[in-house]
Write an enzyme that holds these catalytic residues in place. Structure first.
Site, PDB file in Angstrom:
ATOM      1  CG  HIS A  61      14.646 -41.659   6.645  1.00 19.24           C
ATOM      2  ND1 HIS A  61      15.619 -41.704   7.376  1.00 19.24           N
ATOM      3  CD2 HIS A  61      13.689 -41.388   7.361  1.00 19.24           C
ATOM      4  CE1 HIS A  61      15.248 -41.123   8.708  1.00 19.24           C
ATOM      5  NE2 HIS A  61      14.026 -41.067   8.564  1.00 19.24           N
ATOM      6  CE1 TYR A  74      16.882 -38.885   0.029  1.00 14.45           C
ATOM      7  CE2 TYR A  74      14.356 -38.687   0.171  1.00 14.45           C
ATOM      8  CZ  TYR A  74      15.675 -39.234   0.389  1.00 14.45           C
ATOM      9  OH  TYR A  74      15.617 -40.263   1.560  1.00 14.45           O
ATOM     10  NE  ARG A  89      18.744 -43.219   3.579  1.00 12.19           N
ATOM     11  CZ  ARG A  89      18.219 -42.044   3.141  1.00 12.19           C
ATOM     12  NH1 ARG A  89      18.207 -41.000   4.059  1.00 12.19           N
ATOM     13  NH2 ARG A  89      17.624 -41.642   1.913  1.00 12.19           N
TER      14      ARG A  89
HETATM   15  C1  LIG Z   1      13.831 -33.821  16.578  1.00 13.24           C
HETATM   16  C2  LIG Z   1      13.421 -34.515  15.467  1.00 13.24           C
HETATM   17  N1  LIG Z   1      13.136 -34.107  14.222  1.00 13.24           N
HETATM   18  C3  LIG Z   1      12.787 -34.640  13.121  1.00 13.24           C
HETATM   19  C4  LIG Z   1      12.548 -35.956  13.411  1.00 13.24           C
HETATM   20  C5  LIG Z   1      11.931 -36.662  11.878  1.00 13.24           C
HETATM   21  N2  LIG Z   1      13.210 -37.409  11.279  1.00 13.24           N
HETATM   22  C6  LIG Z   1      13.402 -38.812  11.763  1.00 13.24           C
HETATM   23  S1  LIG Z   1      14.971 -39.280  11.156  1.00 13.24           S
HETATM   24  C7  LIG Z   1      15.330 -37.827  10.626  1.00 13.24           C
HETATM   25  C8  LIG Z   1      16.568 -37.820   9.965  1.00 13.24           C
HETATM   26  C9  LIG Z   1      17.749 -38.247  10.712  1.00 13.24           C
HETATM   27  O1  LIG Z   1      19.188 -38.036   9.996  1.00 13.24           O
HETATM   28  P1  LIG Z   1      20.277 -38.535  10.887  1.00 13.24           P
HETATM   29  O2  LIG Z   1      20.406 -37.877  11.951  1.00 13.24           O
HETATM   30  O3  LIG Z   1      21.369 -38.515   9.875  1.00 13.24           O
HETATM   31  O4  LIG Z   1      19.928 -39.982  11.208  1.00 13.24           O
HETATM   32  P2  LIG Z   1      19.786 -41.234  10.002  1.00 13.24           P
HETATM   33  O5  LIG Z   1      18.147 -41.318   9.838  1.00 13.24           O
HETATM   34  O6  LIG Z   1      20.453 -40.866   8.719  1.00 13.24           O
HETATM   35  O7  LIG Z   1      20.330 -42.506  10.635  1.00 13.24           O
HETATM   36  C10 LIG Z   1      14.298 -36.858  10.654  1.00 13.24           C
HETATM   37  C11 LIG Z   1      14.406 -35.501  10.051  1.00 13.24           C
HETATM   38  C12 LIG Z   1      12.776 -36.742  14.393  1.00 13.24           C
HETATM   39  N3  LIG Z   1      12.554 -37.840  14.441  1.00 13.24           N
HETATM   40  N4  LIG Z   1      13.297 -35.868  15.503  1.00 13.24           N
END
Ligand SMILES: Cc1ncc(C[n+]2csc(CCOP(=O)(O)OP(=O)(O)O)c2C)c(N)n1
Ligand SMILES: Cc1ncc(C[n+]2csc(CCOP(=O)(O)OP(=O)(O)O)c2C)c(N)n1
Ligand SMILES: [Mg+2]
Ligand SMILES: [Mg+2]
Lengths: 326, 371, 326, 371
Positions: B271, B280, B267
Site C-alpha cells: 500500500h 494479507y 496495486r
Molecule cells: C478518511 C481516511 N481514512 C483512513 C485513511 C488511512 N488510509 C490511507 S490510504 C487507505 C486506503 C485507501 O484505499 P483506496 O481508496 O482504495 O486507495 P488506494 O490506497 O488503494 O489507492 C487508508 C485506509 C485515510 N488516509 N483517510
C-alpha cells in the site's frame, strides 16, 4: 439608517457583499426560494439568481466541502448550515482542509470562505437545535470564529468575514435573531475581526461574553450598577484568534473577571480566557476568575432549557461574589 | 401478518433500466481487441503516453529506495497503476483542474509538478506543494475521499463563470465507500457540473479487498445513484483510459455533465512503504497480475507496430534514470526550513496574538535545550 | 507477567475483553487479517473470527454510527479509527448520538461503545497523522475521553473503558506505542476511569500531562530533581470527566502548576485545567499557571515536527520559572 | 490531444444491467390495478391498516392544533404519508427494530408508543422517549440520515447473534443526499444484513424539491450503487407499501440481505409547524395531490368491497377522536420535571465532579433570581 433586527442585518450584509463582489455566492439548504429557515437569505435568490444563491441537497459535509473547492478557485462562498447541531459533519473539512490549504500549499492556494450557522438555545426548538459548541471550532489553527451580539456588529462583522482572505465560521445567535434590534447603516463598512468590543467601561469587575449571552451579561451589569458596582462588559466577538490584550488590560484594571457563556462549562471557551488570565494576569487578580456557563450536560429539551442557561441572576451573583472576596 | 416470498418482484413492471459498459483496446499481450480510437493512429501520442508511464515508474521506484534508506518519508507508489495516472492527466488541458489523492504521482508529474517537489512534500516539507504544475491545481489529498466535494466546488466555479474548464477528481476503490464521494457525485449530477470522477480501482484498500469494500459488481454503477453515466475502463490499458477520459472531458466541457470512470487495475506494490502486503495478500495473486501491467502492454503494441525499438527503450530508460537522479540531487540539496516558518502561511497575515509564538520558535531555533 | 509495549498491552486488553464477553466486537479499517496498521488487533480475527473482528469499508462516520447501533442492542463495540486525523467524521455521531442516547431515551437505551484511535505527533508521518485534538472531544457531555501513558495503564484503562456502560473515546499515544515498555499482568484487572494518576509526588511544583507527553514531562521532573526542585507529576489519564480534586489538592500543596500537552495552545485541554485552578485554586497559587503546549499552528510535516512539540527543555524552563517567581 | 464525442460509448460492450420495478395495486380512486397480494383477501387486515392511518391523521392534526395554541413544540405531521408509516410498521414483528426519523408518528403509534408519549417528546420533555413501544426500538432521530448507520449496526447485532430479526430504517428523500445513508447502505450490502431502508419520498425536503436533491430518476435505483435491490412503491397505496415491506422483510429475515424501498408519496402539509410552504410551493400543486392521498383511496376500495360502511366510518372517527382527546388530557396532566433531572441519565452513574452542578440546579429550583 433603519432599525433592523439582527437577522435582517445579516441579510443586508449578504446582499451588500454579493452586490459588490460577483465572486460571492451563498449556498445551503433552503437558502433560495425559501430565503432560509430564519429568512436570513430572504430575497437574495430573486435578486442574484439561483446560480449564486444555491439550494443545495441535504448534506452539510458537502456544503463545507463545496465551499473549500470554490474558494480555491477564487470564489467567496458563504455557506449556511441550518443549525449548529448539524455542523459537525463539516468539522472534517474545516480542520483537515479549509484551515490548512494555505499552509499545505505554502500560499499557492487559499480558502476565503465563510460558514454561517445559527447557534445557541432559548428558542424552544427540538433536540440538536440549541447547540453552542464554539469551543470545538475555536481550537482549530488557521480558522477564524466570529459571533455578533447586535445588528450593528452582525452587519459589520459579517462583511468583514466575507472580505477576509481566510476561512471564517460565523456563529449567529438564534435567540436574538429577532429580539435584537438596532439602527444599521447599510454603508458597506466592515468591522474589524480579531478585536473585542468594550460595550461598557467599568472599574470594579470585568464581564466577558459573546453572542446571545451578551444580553444577559449587559442586563446583569445594569443590575450591578444599581448596587454601585461598576462593571466593564466585553463582547469578545472573535473567538479565534481572540483579543488577549483586551482581556488582560481590562482585568489589570478591575482585578476581577466573570466569564459568561451558554456552552457546557468543561472545555468551553471560557476556560481559555480564564487560563490566559491565570498565566498572564494573575498578579492583578483580586478574586478568583468565575465562569458562569451552561451545565455539563446535554442541553435539555424546551421544558428545562431555561434552567440550563446562565441567567442574569447567576451572573449578578457571581459578580457580586467576586467583588466581595479579595 | 403473513410474509411472502420476494419472487413477487419479478411480476412487477420495470420503470427504469440501466447498464454499465466497459472499454478496453489492448489485450495484456498488446494485441488489439477492437478498433482503436482516432488519437492512437498518431505514434507520437502513444510514445508520449509510454514515456510518461516509464518516467512515473522510474521515479516511484527511486522514491521507495530513498524511503528505505531514510531519505524520504512514507511514500505511496503507483506501481502497476501508471496507465491511470498518465491516461487521465494526458486527457486534461492546462486550464483544467486536477483534484488528486496521494497516489497520483504520475498525473502530477504530467501536469508539471517537478520530481523534486513531489519528493520534498513526501520528505516532510510543505514547500513541495508550491508545485510548478498549474497554480490552480489542488495538492495531494490524504484524507480519503475528502477531496471529492472540492472537485464539485471547483467545477461549480467553472459553471458559474461559464468557463469551458473541467475538474478531474481521482480517488481509490476504498474511497467510494465514503459519504464524501457520494455527496459530491450527487451534487454534480443535480447541477450537471463539468467534473469527472475517476475511481482508481486497484482492488485493495490497504488490506481490505474490494469484496469487503462494496457489494456492487462494478464501481462504475455507483454513478447510477447520482443520475449520470458510469463507465468501466481497463485501467492497465492507457489507450482506453485516455480515450474514456477524453470523451468524458469533452462532454463535460460541452456542458453535458459529470461522469464516473472506473479504471480497473491492480496495486502491484505494498500500500505504501509503511505497509507489508505479505501479511494479507498471497504473492501468487500479485505474480499473476504482473502479466497485465500497463507498461509492457503498451510496449508490446508499439513494438508490434514498429514504432518503438530496442534503442528507443534504452534511450528512454537512460533518460528517465538521469532525470530522476538529477531531481533527487536537487531534492537532497534543498536547505532546511526555519522553525518559525510554520506560522508563515497559517493566515494571509499572522494575527498579532500569535506573533510571540513565532518569536519563541525563532529564539529557540539553534538552542533547544534538549538538542 | 511479561514485558510488553503499549500497543501490545492494547492487544492483550482487547483479547481479554473479547474472551470474557461475547458481546465485545472489534471493527475498523484493516483490523482483521492485517491486524491493524499498528498491529493493535494482531491475531484477534484469527482467534475470534471475521464476524467479531470486522474489516469495515473505508468510512469513519460509518464505523462510529455502527458502534452506536450495535451498542443500543447490547453489543459492546470497540471501533478503531486509523488515525485521529480521520476521526472528525465521527464527531457528529459522538455529539448527536453516542453521548445522548441514554439521556434522549431517559435510560431506556444506552451506548456502551469504545472508539479507539492513535493520536499525536512525533512519528514522522504524513499530514493528518499527527493530530491531538482531544480538547474537542473532552467538551462533549455524556462522553468519556481516556488516554493511557504506559503499557500498564493502556491495559487497565482499555479494559475499564470497554466494561464502562457509557461511550468512551480511547486515545492511544502513537509516539510511545512501541517506545513505552512495561510489565503487564494479563489478569483482567481494569483500572478506574475518571481518576488521575500521581506518577511522582513532590512539594515544589505540579506538572500535569497525559498521553505521550507524560514521557517528556517525567524526564523534565528528573532533570529538575537534579536542581533540587521537587516535582509532582500527574497523568490525568481521563480527560472527560477529569479528576478535579487531584489537580486542586496537588496545587494546594505545591502552589505552582505547569500543564503540558502537545495540542495547539488556544482552547487546548490545558486551558480547562488552568481555568479550574484560577477558579478554585487561586488562593494557593504562588506563581502563574503555565501551559507548555504545541503552537497555535497546523502541526508541521516531519521536517519541523520536533520544533512544534513541547520539549523537555521547554518544560524544565517553565517549571524553573514557576519556582523562581512568587 | 484530441477530444472525441461521447457517442463512442454506445459501441462499448455492456458488462452489467440493472432495472427498477414499481409496485402499486390501487388506483387513486380505489380501483384495483392488478391482482392484490394474498393478505389483502382478509378484510380484517385491510380494516386494521385503514384504522391505523385514520388514527395517525386524527392524532397528527390534533398535535398541530396543540402547537398552534402553544401547548406543543414544533411538530412534523405526516399528512398524506400515513400509508408509509402504517404500511411499514404493520409489516414488522415486535422483535424487529424500527429506526425512525422525526416524521414517522404513525409507525411509532403502530409499534405501541403512546400518543401522550409522542406529545410529551414534542412538547419538550425527554420522558416521552421512554416509550411504551418495544424497548429495543430506536427513538425519533432528528439529524437527517444520521440514523441509517444505526440501523446497519442493529442489523449487524442480529446477524452476529443469528437472530431472525430485521431492522427497518425510515428516512426522507432529502436524507438520500447524505453520506450517512450511503455509507450505511454500502455496508449493509457487503454483509447482506437484515435491514430494510425505506425512503419516504414525499418529494420535498422543506423547500427543496426532489429535482434539486438528486438527478437520479428514482430513489430506488440508489441501491444499485450498494449492490442490492431497490424497489419503488406507490406510497399512497398502503397495500403496496405493506406488501413490498412484507416481501423485503421476509427476505431479510431469511438471510437474503437488505433492500431499499422507495415509497413515492407527497407531503400535503407544511414541512413542520415552523414552516410556511406557501412561500415556495403553489397551492394548486398541493390541491392536485389531495386526489391521491392514501386514506380516501383505501376507503373507496373497502367500500367497493362492501367491507366498510358509513357506520363503520362514523364509529372509527368517533373512536379516534375520543382516544386522541383522552391522550391529550393525559399529556397535559404530566407534571413538570425537576431541573436537576437534566443530569439523571447523562451517564449510568453521575461522575462525582458533576454532583455540585446537579446540586446547584436543585438549590435554584424554586428561586431563580430573575424569575
Ligand atoms: C478518511 C481516511 N481514512 C483512513 C485513511 C488511512 N488510509 C490511507 S490510504 C487507505 C486506503 C485507501 O484505499 P483506496 O481508496 O482504495 O486507495 P488506494 O490506497 O488503494 O489507492 C487508508 C485506509 C485515510 N488516509 N483517510
Ligand atoms: C443533518 C440535518 N440537516 C438539516 C436538518 C434540518 N431539517 C430538518 S428536516 C429537513 C428536510 C428533510 O427532508 P427529507 O429528508 O425529505 O424528509 P421530510 O422532512 O421530507 O420527511 C431539514 C433540512 C436536520 N434536521 N438534519
Ligand atoms: Mg485501492
Ligand atoms: Mg421529503
Amino acid at each position: 439608517m433603519a432599525e433592523v433586527t439582527l437577522v435582517e442585518a445579516i441579510t443586508l450584509a449578504l446582499a451588500r457583499a454579493m452586490d459588490e463582489d460577483p465572486n460571492v455566492v451563498v449556498l445551503g439548504e433552503d437558502v433560495g426560494v425559501n430565503g432560509g429557515v430564519f429568512r436570513a437569505t430572504a430575497g437574495l435568490q430573486q435578486r442574484f439568481g439561483a446560480d449564486r444563491v444555491i439550494d443545495t441537497p441535504l448534506a452539510e459535509l458537502l456544503i463545507s466541502g463545496l465551499c473549500v473547492g470554490m474558494a480555491t478557485q477564487g470564489l467567496k462562498p458563504v455557506g449556511e448550515i441550518q443549525f449548529m447541531g448539524f455542523m459537525y459533519p463539516c468539522i472534517d473539512q474545516l480542520v483537515n482542509h479549509a484551515s490548512r490549504i494555505r499552509t499545505r500549499t505554502q500560499g499557492r492556494l487559499s480558502c476565503p470562505m465563510v460558514l454561517r450557522t445559527p447557534y445557541g438555545a432559548g428558542i424552544r426548538a427540538p433536540e440538536h437545535h440549541s447547540e453552542s459548541t464554539e469551543a470545538m471550532l475555536a481550537h482549530i489553527p488557521g480558522l477564524r470564529v466570529v459571533t455578533p451580539s447586535s445588528p450593528e456588529r452582525a452587519y459589520g462583522l459579517l462583511l468583514g468575514a466575507i472580505r477576509d482572505p481566510d476561512p471564517v465560521v460565523f456563529l449567529e445567535p438564534t435567540r436574538i435573531y429577532r429580539a435584537a434590534k438596532g439602527n444599521v447603516e447599510d454603508d458597506g463598512e466592515a468591522l474589524p475581526l480579531d478585536v473585542a468590543f468594550i460595550l461598557r467601561e467599568g472599574r470594579d469587575v470585568t464581564l466577558i461574553s459573546w453572542g446571545a449571552m451578551v444580553k444577559e451579561t449587559s442586563a446583569a451589569a445594569e443590575e450591578l450598577a444599581l448596587e454601585g458596582i461598576d462593571v466593564e462588559v466585553i463582547d469578545l466577538a472573535t473567538l479565534k484568534p481572540y483579543d488577549e490584550d483586551a482581556v488582560l488590560s481590562s482585568v489589570a484594571k478591575t482585578g476581577r473577571c466573570v466569564i459568561v457563556h451558554e456552552a457546557a462549562r468543561t472545555g468551553g471557551f471560557g476556560a481559555e480566557i480564564a487560563a490566559l488570565i491565570a498565566e498572564r494576569g494573575l498578579l492583578s487578580l483580586l478574586a478568583p476568575v468565575v465562569r458562569v456557563t451552561g451545565y455539563d450536560t446535554i442541553v435539555p429539551l424546551p421544558r428545562l432549557e431555561q434552567e440550563y442557561m446562565p441567567s442574569v441572576g447567576r451572573i449578578v451573583a457571581a459578580a457580586r461574589n467576586a467583588c466581595q472576596s479579595g | 401478518m403473513t410474509e411472502q416470498s420476494a419472487t413477487a418482484d419479478q411480476e412487477l413492471p420495470v420503470i427504469a433500466r440501466f447498464e454499465v459498459r466497459r472499454r478496453s483496446y489492448l489485450a495484456p499481450d498488446g494485441k488489439v481487441l477492437r478498433q482503436l480510437p482516432a488519437f492512437a493512429a498518431d505514434a507520437n501520442v502513444l510514445r508520449s503516453l509510454y514515456r510518461g508511464m516509464v518516467l512515473t515508474r522510474t521515479f516511484d521506484l527511486k522514491a521507495v529506495s530513498l524511503q528505505r534508506t531514510g531519505r524520504l518519508g512514507t511514500y505511496a507508489v503507483s506501481l502497476g497503476q501508471e496507465a491511470v495516472s498518465v491516461g487521465v492527466a494526458s486527457a486534461m488541458r492546462e486550464e483544467d483542474v486536477i483534484v488528486p489523492s496521494y497516489r497520483d504521482n504520475g498525473a502530477l508529474l504530467w501536469r508539471g509538478m517537478k520530481m523534486e517537489e513531489i519528493l520534498l512534500f513526501w520528505g516532510g516539507d510543505e514547500r513541495g506543494n508550491r508545485s510548478s504544475g498549474p497554480a490552480h491545481d489542488l495538492p495531494y489529498c490524504i484524507p480519503v475521499g475528502s477531496q471529492a466535494p472540492h472537485a464539485a466546488g471547483v467545477a461549480y466555479a467553472f459553471f458559474l463563470r461559464k468557463q469551458p474548464r473541467v475538474a478531474v477528481c481521482l480517488f481509490g476503490d476504498g474511497a467510494t465507500s465514503k459519504g464524501d464521494v457520494w455527496e459530491a457525485m450527487n451534487f454534480a449530477g443535480v447541477w450537471k457540473l463539468p467534473v469527472i470522477f475517476v475511481a482508481n480501482n486497484n482492488q485493495w484498500a490497504i488490506s481490505v479487498p474490494l469484496k469487503l469494500q462494496t457489494a456492487s459488481e462494478t464501481l462504475a454503477q455507483k454513478a447510477i445513484a447520482a443520475g449520470f453515466v458510469g463507465e468501466q475502463v481497463d485501467g492497465n490499458d492507457v489507450i482506453a483510459v485516455h480515450a474514456a477520459m477524453a470523451d468524458a472531458i469533452a462532454d463535460a466541457r460541452a456542458g453535458k455533465g459529470p461522469r464516473l470512470i472506473e479504471a480497473l487495475t491492480y496495486r502491484l506494490s505494498d500500500h505504501t512503504t509503511a505497509d507489508d502486503a505479505g501479511r494479507y495478500r498471497p504473492a501468487e495473486e500479485v505474480q499473476a497480475r504482473w502479466k497485465e501491467e500497463p507498461i509492457a502492454r503498451l510496449r508490446s503494441y508499439l513494438v508490434s507496430q514498429k514504432v518503438w525499438g530496442k534503442s528507443d527503450e534504452e534511450e528512454l530508460v537512460a533518460d528517465c534514470q538521469q532525470r530522476v537522479e538529477a531531481a533527487v540531487e536537487r531534492y537532497l540539496a534543498v536547505g532546511p526550513r526555519a522553525p518559525e516558518t510554520m506560522f508563515d502561511y497559517l493566515y494571509a497575515e499572522l494575527p498579532r496574538v500569535y506573533a510571540s509564538q513565532r518569536e519563541e520558535l525563532k529564539r529557540n531555533r539553534h538552542g533547544r535545550s534538549d538538542g
